[in-house]
Scaffold this motif. Sequence first.
Motif, mmCIF file in Angstrom:
data_model
loop_
_atom_site.group_PDB
_atom_site.id
_atom_site.type_symbol
_atom_site.label_atom_id
_atom_site.label_comp_id
_atom_site.label_asym_id
_atom_site.label_seq_id
_atom_site.Cartn_x
_atom_site.Cartn_y
_atom_site.Cartn_z
ATOM 1 N N VAL A 80 18.897 -3.164 14.143
ATOM 2 C CA VAL A 80 19.835 -4.264 14.314
ATOM 3 C C VAL A 80 21.227 -3.926 13.793
ATOM 4 C CG1 VAL A 80 18.082 -6.075 14.265
ATOM 5 C CG2 VAL A 80 19.181 -5.387 12.142
ATOM 6 N N LYS A 81 21.321 -3.002 12.860
ATOM 7 C CA LYS A 81 22.619 -2.656 12.285
ATOM 8 C C LYS A 81 23.388 -1.709 13.203
ATOM 9 C CE LYS A 81 25.233 -3.198 8.620
ATOM 10 N NZ LYS A 81 25.810 -4.500 8.338
ATOM 11 N N PHE A 82 22.699 -0.728 13.756
ATOM 12 C CA PHE A 82 23.360 0.277 14.583
ATOM 13 C C PHE A 82 23.224 0.006 16.082
ATOM 14 C CE2 PHE A 82 22.737 2.633 10.602
ATOM 15 C CZ PHE A 82 24.035 3.059 10.390
ATOM 16 N N GLY A 83 22.283 -0.871 16.467
ATOM 17 C CA GLY A 83 22.115 -1.214 17.873
ATOM 18 C C GLY A 83 21.577 -0.083 18.727
ATOM 19 N N LYS A 84 20.836 0.824 18.110
ATOM 20 C CA LYS A 84 20.238 1.920 18.877
ATOM 21 C C LYS A 84 18.916 2.328 18.250
ATOM 22 C CE LYS A 84 22.997 5.418 16.459
ATOM 23 N NZ LYS A 84 23.950 6.505 16.596
ATOM 24 N N GLU A 85 18.172 3.137 18.992
ATOM 25 C CA GLU A 85 16.869 3.602 18.536
ATOM 26 C C GLU A 85 17.036 4.610 17.396
ATOM 27 O OE1 GLU A 85 13.728 2.706 19.916
ATOM 28 O OE2 GLU A 85 14.863 1.200 21.003
ATOM 29 N N PRO B 256 0.840 -1.191 0.000
ATOM 30 C CA PRO B 256 0.000 0.000 0.000
ATOM 31 C C PRO B 256 0.880 1.247 0.000
ATOM 32 C CG PRO B 256 0.043 -1.004 2.168
ATOM 33 C CD PRO B 256 0.795 -1.918 1.246
ATOM 34 N N ALA B 257 0.247 2.371 -0.265
ATOM 35 C CA ALA B 257 0.991 3.633 -0.248
ATOM 36 C C ALA B 257 1.596 3.848 1.129
ATOM 37 C CB ALA B 257 0.035 4.781 -0.583
ATOM 38 N N PRO B 258 2.779 4.469 1.185
ATOM 39 C CA PRO B 258 3.401 4.722 2.485
ATOM 40 C C PRO B 258 2.479 5.540 3.384
ATOM 41 C CG PRO B 258 4.907 5.269 0.701
ATOM 42 C CD PRO B 258 3.567 4.969 0.082
ATOM 43 N N SER B 259 2.567 5.269 4.658
ATOM 44 C CA SER B 259 1.774 5.992 5.630
ATOM 45 C C SER B 259 2.260 7.431 5.743
ATOM 46 C CB SER B 259 1.893 5.306 6.986
ATOM 47 O OG SER B 259 1.290 6.085 7.975
ATOM 48 N N THR B 260 1.334 8.342 6.025
ATOM 49 C CA THR B 260 1.726 9.729 6.232
ATOM 50 C C THR B 260 2.025 9.994 7.700
ATOM 51 O OG1 THR B 260 -0.592 10.349 6.421
ATOM 52 C CG2 THR B 260 0.425 10.580 4.254
ATOM 53 N N GLU B 261 1.769 8.998 8.555
ATOM 54 C CA GLU B 261 2.066 9.152 9.975
ATOM 55 C C GLU B 261 3.555 8.955 10.212
ATOM 56 O OE1 GLU B 261 -0.390 6.856 12.585
ATOM 57 O OE2 GLU B 261 -2.108 7.060 11.263
ATOM 58 N N PRO B 262 4.124 9.661 11.175
ATOM 59 C CA PRO B 262 5.543 9.472 11.452
ATOM 60 C C PRO B 262 5.824 8.049 11.914
ATOM 61 C CG PRO B 262 4.538 11.014 13.006
ATOM 62 C CD PRO B 262 3.479 10.633 12.029
ATOM 63 N N VAL B 263 6.975 7.538 11.499
ATOM 64 C CA VAL B 263 7.365 6.182 11.861
ATOM 65 C C VAL B 263 7.991 6.211 13.251
ATOM 66 C CG1 VAL B 263 8.801 4.228 11.215
ATOM 67 C CG2 VAL B 263 7.764 5.634 9.443
ATOM 68 N N ALA B 264 7.514 5.333 14.110
ATOM 69 C CA ALA B 264 8.055 5.278 15.464
ATOM 70 C C ALA B 264 9.481 4.737 15.420
ATOM 71 C CB ALA B 264 7.177 4.379 16.325
ATOM 72 N N LYS C 29 16.001 3.556 8.673
ATOM 73 C CA LYS C 29 16.196 4.203 7.373
ATOM 74 C C LYS C 29 17.679 4.379 7.080
ATOM 75 C CE LYS C 29 11.955 6.924 7.238
ATOM 76 N NZ LYS C 29 11.386 8.275 7.159
ATOM 77 N N GLU C 30 18.424 4.762 8.087
ATOM 78 C CA GLU C 30 19.860 4.995 7.936
ATOM 79 C C GLU C 30 20.578 3.699 7.535
ATOM 80 O OE1 GLU C 30 23.492 6.906 10.569
ATOM 81 O OE2 GLU C 30 21.437 7.098 11.280
ATOM 82 N N ALA C 31 20.226 2.596 8.177
ATOM 83 C CA ALA C 31 20.844 1.304 7.857
ATOM 84 C C ALA C 31 20.427 0.836 6.464
ATOM 85 C CB ALA C 31 20.471 0.262 8.905
ATOM 86 N N TRP C 32 19.187 1.118 6.075
ATOM 87 C CA TRP C 32 18.724 0.721 4.745
ATOM 88 C C TRP C 32 19.532 1.456 3.664
ATOM 89 C CZ3 TRP C 32 16.531 -3.293 2.799
ATOM 90 C CH2 TRP C 32 16.040 -3.263 1.490
#
Length: 105
Positions: free
Chosen positions: A21-26, A8-16, A49-52
């Motif tokens: 797993v790559k950076f080991g932090k929130e 589906p289309a991406p949500s317009t709500e902010p992603v929590a 997003k950063e790890a992707w």
Amino acid sequence: MADDSCNPAPSTEPVAPGKCVKFGKELAGLDRVPWRGEIGKRIYENVSKEAWKLWIEHSKMIMNEYRLNPLDPNSQKIMEEQLEQFFFGAGAQLPEGYVPPKAKG
């Protein structure tokens, strides 16, 4: 490969934020499932997003080095195996204190 047709289309709500797993932090999560199947769901739930962005750059190198064709099912299987290893395999964590290179341009 990424699966744009079935999502589906991406949500317009902010992603929590979630623990990456790559950076080991929130960090902020992805806006949508980036890959088909179970691996896509795992990535969506555990990768920032950063790890992707790191994966995208890494995947270009893999495609070139192995001369993969993104439309070939065997090439797609290789990419999925590499994707699994990159995020969830042995040695998937970045070294402590790693700073990603600055974007060009």
